[in-house]
Design a protein around this motif. Structure first.
Motif, PDB file in Angstrom:
ATOM      1  N   ARG A 103      39.346  14.882  37.540  1.00  0.00           N
ATOM      2  CA  ARG A 103      39.927  14.332  36.308  1.00  0.00           C
ATOM      3  C   ARG A 103      40.998  15.231  35.706  1.00  0.00           C
ATOM      4  O   ARG A 103      41.624  14.870  34.712  1.00  0.00           O
ATOM      5  CB  ARG A 103      38.819  14.124  35.265  1.00  0.00           C
ATOM      6  CG  ARG A 103      37.656  13.299  35.757  1.00  0.00           C
ATOM      7  CD  ARG A 103      36.584  13.144  34.679  1.00  0.00           C
ATOM      8  NE  ARG A 103      36.151  14.426  34.133  1.00  0.00           N
ATOM      9  CZ  ARG A 103      35.225  15.191  34.688  1.00  0.00           C
ATOM     10  NH1 ARG A 103      34.634  14.811  35.820  1.00  0.00           N
ATOM     11  NH2 ARG A 103      34.876  16.351  34.138  1.00  0.00           N
ATOM     12  N   ALA A 104      41.186  16.414  36.289  1.00  0.00           N
ATOM     13  CA  ALA A 104      42.144  17.377  35.732  1.00  0.00           C
ATOM     14  C   ALA A 104      43.574  17.000  36.091  1.00  0.00           C
ATOM     15  O   ALA A 104      43.827  16.313  37.073  1.00  0.00           O
ATOM     16  CB  ALA A 104      41.833  18.781  36.250  1.00  0.00           C
ATOM     17  N   ARG A 105      44.484  17.448  35.259  1.00  0.00           N
ATOM     18  CA  ARG A 105      45.901  17.210  35.568  1.00  0.00           C
ATOM     19  C   ARG A 105      46.562  18.433  36.188  1.00  0.00           C
ATOM     20  O   ARG A 105      47.642  18.342  36.752  1.00  0.00           O
ATOM     21  CB  ARG A 105      46.649  16.791  34.309  1.00  0.00           C
ATOM     22  CG  ARG A 105      47.078  17.918  33.393  1.00  0.00           C
ATOM     23  CD  ARG A 105      48.036  17.418  32.326  1.00  0.00           C
ATOM     24  NE  ARG A 105      48.680  18.475  31.604  1.00  0.00           N
ATOM     25  CZ  ARG A 105      48.176  19.079  30.547  1.00  0.00           C
ATOM     26  NH1 ARG A 105      47.004  18.723  30.088  1.00  0.00           N
ATOM     27  NH2 ARG A 105      48.849  20.041  29.947  1.00  0.00           N
ATOM     28  N   GLY A 106      45.915  19.596  36.054  1.00  0.00           N
ATOM     29  CA  GLY A 106      46.511  20.802  36.604  1.00  0.00           C
ATOM     30  C   GLY A 106      45.479  21.884  36.849  1.00  0.00           C
ATOM     31  O   GLY A 106      44.379  21.866  36.295  1.00  0.00           O
ATOM     32  N   LEU A 107      45.838  22.820  37.719  1.00  0.00           N
ATOM     33  CA  LEU A 107      44.980  23.955  38.034  1.00  0.00           C
ATOM     34  C   LEU A 107      45.827  25.207  38.127  1.00  0.00           C
ATOM     35  O   LEU A 107      46.920  25.193  38.705  1.00  0.00           O
ATOM     36  CB  LEU A 107      44.230  23.714  39.343  1.00  0.00           C
ATOM     37  CG  LEU A 107      43.287  24.826  39.818  1.00  0.00           C
ATOM     38  CD1 LEU A 107      42.039  24.235  40.467  1.00  0.00           C
ATOM     39  CD2 LEU A 107      43.989  25.759  40.824  1.00  0.00           C
ATOM     40  N   ILE A 108      45.321  26.293  37.546  1.00  0.00           N
ATOM     41  CA  ILE A 108      45.989  27.586  37.596  1.00  0.00           C
ATOM     42  C   ILE A 108      45.031  28.564  38.258  1.00  0.00           C
ATOM     43  O   ILE A 108      43.906  28.748  37.804  1.00  0.00           O
ATOM     44  CB  ILE A 108      46.342  28.094  36.184  1.00  0.00           C
ATOM     45  CG1 ILE A 108      47.176  27.059  35.437  1.00  0.00           C
ATOM     46  CG2 ILE A 108      47.070  29.432  36.255  1.00  0.00           C
ATOM     47  CD1 ILE A 108      47.344  27.363  33.964  1.00  0.00           C
TER      48      ILE A 108
ATOM     49  N   ILE B  75      40.841  17.498  47.014  1.00  0.00           N
ATOM     50  CA  ILE B  75      40.043  16.633  46.147  1.00  0.00           C
ATOM     51  C   ILE B  75      40.930  15.773  45.252  1.00  0.00           C
ATOM     52  O   ILE B  75      40.665  14.587  45.064  1.00  0.00           O
ATOM     53  CB  ILE B  75      39.093  17.489  45.282  1.00  0.00           C
ATOM     54  CG1 ILE B  75      38.132  18.286  46.167  1.00  0.00           C
ATOM     55  CG2 ILE B  75      38.296  16.606  44.323  1.00  0.00           C
ATOM     56  CD1 ILE B  75      37.280  19.277  45.400  1.00  0.00           C
ATOM     57  N   ASN B  76      41.974  16.385  44.709  1.00  0.00           N
ATOM     58  CA  ASN B  76      42.880  15.674  43.799  1.00  0.00           C
ATOM     59  C   ASN B  76      44.313  15.925  44.244  1.00  0.00           C
ATOM     60  O   ASN B  76      44.951  16.886  43.819  1.00  0.00           O
ATOM     61  CB  ASN B  76      42.662  16.171  42.362  1.00  0.00           C
ATOM     62  CG  ASN B  76      43.478  15.392  41.346  1.00  0.00           C
ATOM     63  OD1 ASN B  76      44.338  14.593  41.693  1.00  0.00           O
ATOM     64  ND2 ASN B  76      43.197  15.639  40.065  1.00  0.00           N
ATOM     65  N   PRO B  77      44.867  15.050  45.105  1.00  0.00           N
ATOM     66  CA  PRO B  77      46.224  15.261  45.636  1.00  0.00           C
ATOM     67  C   PRO B  77      47.300  15.280  44.563  1.00  0.00           C
ATOM     68  O   PRO B  77      48.368  15.857  44.772  1.00  0.00           O
ATOM     69  CB  PRO B  77      46.408  14.063  46.585  1.00  0.00           C
ATOM     70  CG  PRO B  77      45.023  13.628  46.937  1.00  0.00           C
ATOM     71  CD  PRO B  77      44.203  13.881  45.717  1.00  0.00           C
ATOM     72  N   ALA B  78      47.047  14.651  43.409  1.00  0.00           N
ATOM     73  CA  ALA B  78      48.058  14.602  42.352  1.00  0.00           C
ATOM     74  C   ALA B  78      48.022  15.824  41.449  1.00  0.00           C
ATOM     75  O   ALA B  78      48.805  15.932  40.503  1.00  0.00           O
ATOM     76  CB  ALA B  78      47.859  13.344  41.510  1.00  0.00           C
TER      77      ALA B  78
END
Length: 280
Positions: A176-181, A200-203
């Motif tokens: 459900r996240a929009r970004g990862l750092i 898991i989250n290609p976007a």
């Protein structure tokens, strides 16, 4: 240890200690009333309350034996009371910790379009403060208990575990996240985190830290959208401050979260939005 410290700070414990002192004084006073010297009376009271079982310091008559039994029963009550208070405090802390963990898990499960910050070292904690200042919702993931405790003390949502594993990333809500750092001090781990998160989250928009020269390419190939080397970035900024201090100050002030007279922001333009076709 924390539980014990909390125990001895409680008002009910102060009352308990006052009760223990009162019983010791009353016990000693009873032996004094029987004509014992104060040293013998205090010693007899002490060994009776603690149920040590040393030999009586003086011969006891019927009244003396009765008083000793009463003091001994009070001593047993003190011992069980001590165990009960400590056990209650430890159990209370354990229950409170589980309740807090459950509440945090529920909060994380309710997040959407948030950010995930992997690694809470010197770089990660700085990133967290910046995100918090602009009111971004994020979850800190770290495998180090000390770092995680620090992040939790700073008021952030946390997930303990290895960020390179899918299960831990899912626990942080990567779907459900929009970004990862990822700011881990190991390039290999940052590559694995990026690969796992993107699978898991290609976007997902991934910003990764590069520690060694040449790692940028590997991180970009793994799926990172932006790669930052703290050492390279710091070197460039120092050079800019030496050569073009005015320009460097302008950019620094514009991106600062203090109280600048001007700032720069990014605005997303939707394909069907009112800004399409407009000039700045």
């Amino acid at each position: 240890m924390t539980a014990l410290l909390q125990v001895f700070r409680g008002s009910h414990v102060r009352l308990w200690l006052a009760g223990v002192l009162a019983i010791a004084v009353i016990g000693t006073a009873g032996y004094l009333a029987m004509g014992w010297p104060i040293g013998d009376a205090a010693y007899m009271t002490g060994i009776t309350l603690t149920t040590v079982g040393y030999k009586e310091v003086r011969e006891l008559d019927g009244l003396g034996r009765l008083w000793t039994v009463i003091v001994a029963v009070a001593g047993i009550g003190i011992i069980f009371g001590t165990v009960g208070i400590v056990a209650e405090a430890v159990l209370s802390e354990a229950v409170s910790g589980r309740r807090e963990a459950k509440r945090m898990t529920q909060t994380i499960d309710g997040l959407k379009d948030h950010l995930i910050l992997c690694g809470y070292g010197r770089v990660g904690s700085t990133v967290a403060r910046e995100l918090d200042h602009v009111h971004e919702r994020f979850v800190v993931v770290d495998i180090n208990p000390a770092s995680l405790a620090e992040a939790q003390a700073d008021g952030y949502l946390v997930v303990m575990g290895d960020a390179t594993t899918d299960a831990v990333l899912r626990e942080a809500g990567v779907e459900r996240a929009r970004g990862l750092i990822t700011t881990i001090d190991s390039d290999a781990n940052n590559v694995y985190v990026t690969l796992s998160a993107r699978s898991i989250n290609p976007a997902l928009f991934v910003v990764a830290r590069a520690n060694q020269e040449g790692s940028e390419i590997k991180l970009l190939q793994a799926g990172a959208k932006r790669v930052v080397s703290p050492y390279t970035r710091a070197g460039r900024q120092i050079a800019e401050l030496a050569v073009r201090p005015g320009v460097a100050d302008f950019i620094d002030f514009a991106l600062s979260h203090g109280e600048p007279t001007f700032s720069m922001e990014g605005v997303a333009v939707r394909p069907d939005g009112p800004l399409v076709g407009q000039t700045v």
